[in-house]
Motif scaffolding. Sequence first.
Motif, mmCIF file in Angstrom:
data_model
loop_
_atom_site.group_PDB
_atom_site.id
_atom_site.type_symbol
_atom_site.label_atom_id
_atom_site.label_comp_id
_atom_site.label_asym_id
_atom_site.label_seq_id
_atom_site.Cartn_x
_atom_site.Cartn_y
_atom_site.Cartn_z
ATOM 1 N N VAL A 97 38.575 53.945 33.791
ATOM 2 C CA VAL A 97 38.109 54.004 32.565
ATOM 3 C C VAL A 97 36.472 53.780 32.667
ATOM 4 N N THR A 98 35.912 54.555 32.340
ATOM 5 C CA THR A 98 34.413 54.642 32.471
ATOM 6 C C THR A 98 33.425 54.422 31.254
ATOM 7 N N HIS A 99 34.421 54.323 29.970
ATOM 8 C CA HIS A 99 33.680 53.897 28.582
ATOM 9 C C HIS A 99 34.831 53.039 28.193
ATOM 10 N N LEU A 114 35.894 36.412 25.920
ATOM 11 C CA LEU A 114 37.014 36.372 24.754
ATOM 12 C C LEU A 114 37.485 37.700 24.585
ATOM 13 N N GLY A 115 36.633 38.797 24.696
ATOM 14 C CA GLY A 115 37.447 40.154 24.826
ATOM 15 C C GLY A 115 38.357 40.461 26.160
ATOM 16 N N PHE A 116 37.825 39.805 27.141
ATOM 17 C CA PHE A 116 38.505 39.757 28.387
ATOM 18 C C PHE A 116 39.823 39.081 28.190
ATOM 19 N N LEU A 117 39.926 37.925 27.824
ATOM 20 C CA LEU A 117 41.016 37.135 27.235
ATOM 21 C C LEU A 117 41.911 37.711 26.388
ATOM 22 N N LEU A 118 41.385 38.395 25.331
ATOM 23 C CA LEU A 118 42.218 38.831 24.096
ATOM 24 C C LEU A 118 42.720 40.251 24.500
ATOM 25 N N VAL A 119 41.870 41.071 25.224
ATOM 26 C CA VAL A 119 42.159 42.406 25.421
ATOM 27 C C VAL A 119 42.715 42.726 26.846
ATOM 28 N N CYS A 120 41.945 42.498 27.795
ATOM 29 C CA CYS A 120 42.041 42.799 29.182
ATOM 30 C C CYS A 120 43.298 42.245 29.695
ATOM 31 N N LEU A 136 50.835 46.596 38.310
ATOM 32 C CA LEU A 136 49.357 46.906 38.050
ATOM 33 C C LEU A 136 48.556 46.260 38.801
ATOM 34 N N THR A 137 47.601 46.734 39.468
ATOM 35 C CA THR A 137 46.430 46.124 40.152
ATOM 36 C C THR A 137 45.414 46.507 39.352
ATOM 37 N N ARG A 138 44.336 45.903 39.265
ATOM 38 C CA ARG A 138 42.941 46.182 38.654
ATOM 39 C C ARG A 138 41.931 44.946 39.192
ATOM 40 N N THR A 139 40.761 45.552 39.803
ATOM 41 C CA THR A 139 39.960 44.543 40.589
ATOM 42 C C THR A 139 38.685 44.403 39.630
ATOM 43 N N GLN A 140 38.463 45.125 38.789
ATOM 44 C CA GLN A 140 37.191 45.000 38.000
ATOM 45 C C GLN A 140 37.455 45.719 36.677
ATOM 46 N N THR A 141 36.598 45.179 35.629
ATOM 47 C CA THR A 141 36.883 45.617 34.413
ATOM 48 C C THR A 141 35.263 45.800 33.699
ATOM 49 N N ILE A 142 34.901 46.555 32.914
ATOM 50 C CA ILE A 142 33.918 46.894 32.228
ATOM 51 C C ILE A 142 33.732 45.550 31.153
ATOM 52 N N MET A 143 34.525 45.115 30.609
ATOM 53 C CA MET A 143 34.307 43.776 29.793
ATOM 54 C C MET A 143 33.672 42.766 30.794
#
Length: 161
Positions: A97-99, A114-120, A136-143
Amino acid sequence: MSVSVIEQAKIQAQVLVPLVKTLQAELGEARANALVRKALGDLYRGFGEEFWKAKNRDKHDPDLGKAVSSAFRTYGSDDALAYDVIEQTADAFAVDVTHCAYAEFYKALGEPELGFLLVCTSDFAVVEGFGPDIKLTRTQTIMQGASHCDFRYRRNDGGAR
């Protein structure tokens, strides 16, 4: 009238952000966040179960790539997400995800944590609803400040299909 997922998230934030901040002030951040993760995890796990059943009704060989791809189209509607599909097969779906308008929204509120907590964090609970053979594996987020989110969905080797 159908409300997009990004609009739903913005509406929910009007209640959830002040609620979580109050819980954090009263209970401490760690305890409050754990309670929020548990409550939302149960909710999103149920959403994942419903989604997986609906996408795979009457199929003996569920296609992970097609199912998750359709979820990304739903969550990305109204230009909420821009992403590059890296891999899509019956047993895997990988996307960068780039945007992310969800991240932009919470950053504009001054509440990316809180965005990370509530969405990610809900992403992992949804996948739990798909069944024990999907991970699911995810190592990083834009958030959290990364350039992109790296989602990697995989069916475990030897998992029932």
